[in-house]
Design a protein around this motif. Structure first.
Motif: not given
Length: 194
Positions: A146, A149, A154, A170, A173, A187-188, A190
């Motif tokens: 992270t 991007f 993400h 980013i 988070v 998916y993260a 952010v």
């Protein structure tokens, strides 16, 4: 003697070994049997036809065999690929079910005050989180990086304008992302700068 030697030297290869038809023909002519000659010629023609038919059948069977071999090879490759994807999908489904528990443990550890982390409860939660992360690592599941991007891993839920940060950095988070190899499990979530 020298005359016969000279005659042998002038003999061509065709004359040395007469064909089967010539031998049969000569034999039949010497006996004066034309019926026998026609019968042998008919048998020879029939044998040639059978040979050609057998060669054609062999060629056809060979093509069938090669096609079947190629189909089997494709089937084997496809089966191996399907087994691998089934395992990856099953692992991803199991990990997805456990991720909320890991998120809760991470929030609990992050919420500890200075004295709480050293308490028996704090140590227990930290150890439980560590064992859960180790179990994910054994399955080949890792957290998504992270720093910058990447839309492939993400999910940007917010955008911030900040000239002090590089483009695509980013900032925050909200929820960690996880992947197994190239397969993204979650998916993260952010916030992205610029």
């Amino acid at each position: 003697m020298s005359e016969t030697k000279e005659n042998l030297d002038t003999v061509t290869p065709e004359e040395e070994t007469p064909s089967t038809e010539t031998v049969v023909e000569d034999e039949c002519k010497s006996k004066g049997d034309k019926k026998k000659l026609k019968k042998v010629e008919a048998e020879l023609a029939e044998t040639v036809k059978k040979l050609e038919a057998a060669e054609a059948e062999l060629k056809e069977e060979k093509e069938k065999y090669l096609r079947m071999l190629a189909e089997y090879d494709n089937f084997r490759r496809r089966t191996v690929k399907e087994k691998e994807s089934i395992y990856t999908d099953a692992t991803a489904d199991a990990v997805k079910a456990l991720l909320p528990v890991i998120d809760t443990l991470e929030r609990a550890v992050a919420g500890f005050g200075e004295g709480d982390a050293e308490s028996p409860l704090g140590k227990g939660i930290t150890m439980t989180l560590k064992s859960a992360v180790d179990a994910l690592a054994k399955l080949g599941v890792e957290a998504v990086e992270t720093e910058t991007f990447n839309p492939d891993i993400h999910n940007a839920v917010m955008h911030v304008e900040d000239e002090s940060l590089p483009e695509g950095a980013i900032v925050e988070v909200y929820q960690k992302g996880y992947k197994k190899g190239d397969h993204v499990i979650r998916y993260a979530m952010v916030t992205v700068a610029n």
